[in-house]
Design a protein around this motif. Sequence first.
Motif, PDB file in Angstrom:
ATOM      1  N   GLN A 147     -24.755 -41.066 -86.180  1.00  0.00           N
ATOM      2  CA  GLN A 147     -26.095 -41.858 -86.518  1.00  0.00           C
ATOM      3  C   GLN A 147     -27.133 -41.321 -85.654  1.00  0.00           C
ATOM      4  O   GLN A 147     -28.126 -40.956 -85.804  1.00  0.00           O
ATOM      5  CB  GLN A 147     -25.956 -43.449 -86.377  1.00  0.00           C
ATOM      6  CG  GLN A 147     -25.241 -43.941 -87.460  1.00  0.00           C
ATOM      7  CD  GLN A 147     -24.896 -45.632 -87.146  1.00  0.00           C
ATOM      8  OE1 GLN A 147     -24.953 -45.903 -86.221  1.00  0.00           O
ATOM      9  NE2 GLN A 147     -24.223 -46.043 -88.186  1.00  0.00           N
TER      10      GLN A 147
ATOM     11  N   VAL B  12     -28.416 -37.913 -86.972  1.00  0.00           N
ATOM     12  CA  VAL B  12     -29.131 -38.214 -87.890  1.00  0.00           C
ATOM     13  C   VAL B  12     -30.400 -38.549 -87.419  1.00  0.00           C
ATOM     14  O   VAL B  12     -31.646 -37.678 -88.053  1.00  0.00           O
ATOM     15  CB  VAL B  12     -28.675 -39.343 -88.926  1.00  0.00           C
ATOM     16  CG1 VAL B  12     -29.894 -39.794 -90.058  1.00  0.00           C
ATOM     17  CG2 VAL B  12     -27.454 -39.426 -89.600  1.00  0.00           C
TER      18      VAL B  12
ATOM     19  N   LEU C  20     -25.384 -33.189 -92.227  1.00  0.00           N
ATOM     20  CA  LEU C  20     -25.187 -32.904 -91.013  1.00  0.00           C
ATOM     21  C   LEU C  20     -23.957 -31.673 -91.166  1.00  0.00           C
ATOM     22  O   LEU C  20     -23.419 -31.485 -89.918  1.00  0.00           O
ATOM     23  CB  LEU C  20     -24.545 -34.210 -90.281  1.00  0.00           C
ATOM     24  CG  LEU C  20     -25.537 -35.147 -89.976  1.00  0.00           C
ATOM     25  CD1 LEU C  20     -24.837 -36.428 -89.429  1.00  0.00           C
ATOM     26  CD2 LEU C  20     -26.661 -34.683 -89.195  1.00  0.00           C
TER      27      LEU C  20
ATOM     28  N   ASN D 208     -25.692 -37.200 -95.075  1.00  0.00           N
ATOM     29  CA  ASN D 208     -26.821 -37.191 -94.207  1.00  0.00           C
ATOM     30  C   ASN D 208     -27.136 -35.825 -93.904  1.00  0.00           C
ATOM     31  O   ASN D 208     -28.021 -35.753 -92.719  1.00  0.00           O
ATOM     32  CB  ASN D 208     -26.357 -38.122 -93.298  1.00  0.00           C
ATOM     33  CG  ASN D 208     -26.319 -39.557 -93.583  1.00  0.00           C
ATOM     34  OD1 ASN D 208     -27.630 -40.189 -93.538  1.00  0.00           O
ATOM     35  ND2 ASN D 208     -25.313 -39.970 -93.747  1.00  0.00           N
TER      36      ASN D 208
END
Length: 398
Positions: free
Chosen positions: A238, A241, A274, A272
């Motif tokens: 996270q 992100v 990544l 996301n």
Amino acid sequence: MSSLIPPTERDRHQELRIAWLLQVAGHYWQPIMGEFTSLFPRAKVFTANWPGFIPGFEDSFQVEQVGTIKVYAIGNKTKQSKQSKQGYGSAFASLSLRIGNYLLKFKPQVVFTTGFSIWTIIAILLKGVGNWKVVIVYDGSTPGVDYSDSTLRLRQRRLMRRFVDAFITNNQAGQAYLVNVVGAEPERVFARPYLIPHQKAYDSTIETVNPAVVDRPRPIFLFAGQVIPRKGLQQLLQACVLLNQQGYQNYTILVVGDGAQRQELAEFVAQNGLSQQVAWAGHAEYTDMGAYFHHADVFILSSLEEVWGLVVVEAMLFAKPILCSQGAGAAEMIKNGENGYVFDPLQPQQLADLMRRFIDQPDAIAQMGQKSQQIMTEHTPEAVAQHLGEVVDFVLSS
């Protein structure tokens, strides 16, 4: 190290029989036991889980397996599910009751035993018969292992400590729990990091890594551990992100480990954007970890709860700066702004900000890494063995 001990004391150490009751004699214990045995040649490890010697430490100490270990989760499923998201779940380790026979046959003067287990209870119950001293090895303090919300467990621990001659623990948090909660006398609690790695365990593994996972944009942030909720990898991703949203994409998260959350987090990575930043190395053997430490730039321990965090001091040994969760016992090894930073694992923005510092200021990586390595010169298996020898002398003289 033995030359530092006065001859009369050294001769006495040669004759002492020291028993170590290590429920799981993990690879990380071997450098410590090897050095301890150099001071106390008649020491012996009794364990319910023996993985074998790692290269370089073959036959460096006596070891005997006593039965096996089985771990059972306790409590209702709803409670267990909630705990698994935040930290350690409640569990009970089933161990062979025959350990008492092994101890009576071995006739130790001192018994080191891990935690408040059934083996510790047996060592205490037979203390009067065997005339030995008992030292509890308590790795560290976290809510999941302290059972501060369990009246029964706390009563049991407070009763047991009355018959214990000393405690050793890795950090100040463990010391505070043993003194303030369990009620141990402060002078009987020895707090010093003892789960410390040895460079020799990793020297032969530098070239064992698949180039595809390390020939990537730098800095390489290394995560090493089980891919389960407690380890906080989701919170680390996270943070990534947030970094990407700020335009930071030229870095790598190298994930070494596997676990039940792997598929879920792989989907999170894909969804996301990544995929270019995250490299999945999969499971690695303990003896192969040196290669990953060697290739990484910064180590991240993102665990929501971690009793100690051996990987932190391993990374420090390899001169890596550390980003360490405040939920880990090894956070006490971090000097903020000198060899790394401590962060709240439940605040991804905080972690993203710290990662950005290393991306923006790559020169800080080497500087902080050198500080990590400098700190580790004070924490060696030889120094740990000497410290444990002082604990032996304390309990035998008290």
